[in-house]
Design a protein around this motif. Sequence first.
Motif, PDB file in Angstrom:
ATOM      1  N   SER A   1     103.401  46.102  28.420  1.00 16.58           N
ATOM      2  CA  SER A   1     103.813  45.003  27.535  1.00 16.58           C
ATOM      3  C   SER A   1     103.629  45.381  26.069  1.00 16.58           C
TER       4      SER A   1
ATOM      5  N   PHE B   1      99.926  46.679  33.300  1.00 19.91           N
ATOM      6  CA  PHE B   1     100.889  45.669  32.842  1.00 19.91           C
ATOM      7  C   PHE B   1     100.694  45.365  31.360  1.00 19.91           C
ATOM      8  N   ASN B   2      99.446  45.250  30.923  1.00 22.47           N
ATOM      9  CA  ASN B   2      99.179  44.997  29.507  1.00 22.47           C
ATOM     10  C   ASN B   2      99.629  46.171  28.645  1.00 22.47           C
TER      11      ASN B   2
ATOM     12  N   VAL C   1     107.486  43.603  35.213  1.00 19.98           N
ATOM     13  CA  VAL C   1     107.083  43.826  33.823  1.00 19.98           C
ATOM     14  C   VAL C   1     107.763  42.806  32.907  1.00 19.98           C
TER      15      VAL C   1
ATOM     16  N   SER D   1     103.418  36.283  28.886  1.00 18.64           N
ATOM     17  CA  SER D   1     102.605  36.589  27.703  1.00 18.64           C
ATOM     18  C   SER D   1     103.259  36.027  26.438  1.00 18.64           C
ATOM     19  N   TYR D   2     104.564  36.131  26.366  1.00 20.35           N
ATOM     20  CA  TYR D   2     105.322  35.627  25.220  1.00 20.35           C
ATOM     21  C   TYR D   2     105.137  34.122  25.063  1.00 20.35           C
TER      22      TYR D   2
ATOM     23  N   VAL E   1     102.242  37.614  22.650  1.00 16.24           N
ATOM     24  CA  VAL E   1     103.166  38.528  21.966  1.00 16.24           C
ATOM     25  C   VAL E   1     104.165  37.701  21.177  1.00 16.24           C
TER      26      VAL E   1
ATOM     27  N   VAL F   1     106.414  47.630  25.091  1.00 15.35           N
ATOM     28  CA  VAL F   1     107.648  46.864  24.867  1.00 15.35           C
ATOM     29  C   VAL F   1     107.610  46.196  23.493  1.00 15.35           C
TER      30      VAL F   1
ATOM     31  N   TYR G   1     106.142  39.374  33.482  1.00 17.29           N
ATOM     32  CA  TYR G   1     104.795  39.349  32.913  1.00 17.29           C
ATOM     33  C   TYR G   1     104.880  39.230  31.395  1.00 17.29           C
ATOM     34  N   TYR G   2     105.802  39.986  30.801  1.00 14.15           N
ATOM     35  CA  TYR G   2     106.002  39.908  29.358  1.00 14.15           C
ATOM     36  C   TYR G   2     106.400  38.485  28.961  1.00 14.15           C
TER      37      TYR G   2
END
Length: 150
Positions: free
Chosen positions: A12, A8-9, A39, A46-47, A52, A15, A42-43
């Motif tokens: 990301s 997943f990381n 995905v 993280s955002y 990110v 992306v 999850y992104y």
Amino acid sequence: MEEDMVSFNSVSLFVVNLLYHEPNNVTIGLGGIGLGAAVALYYASSYTTGVVNINLQFIIGINGWLPAWRNLESITNHYGSTSFAPSLPILLTHGNSDNIVPFQVGNRSAEILRMAGFPVIFIENEGDHYPIIPQVIDDVRSWLTTYFPV
């Protein structure tokens, strides 16, 4: 359920690299079905925690789930809603007889994202994981036009 966080990381990061050089006037959204939805979600998590820094305008997830939801829930419980979450609308749709990603998992993902401060719309649809029924496409189109009128 074990989740492959290394993958997943890695996705990301891919992306981020893909979208990093997009001009500021481009509307950037992420979406997917099943694993693609996972995905994108999850992104999004993280955002919003600042990991990110691509300026996303929306997320769409169809029959997916939020990976590492316990991490986002823990951050929310300790710090309250994440600072970027309110600015990132999310549409989740899920088939009520999905035998790959159970409906309850999609619904719980929506609840956790709301607790983190995301404006989430969750739509239950008739059907299984695949194929995507026309009603789902209509729901996505309708939702998108509320944020980005044509």
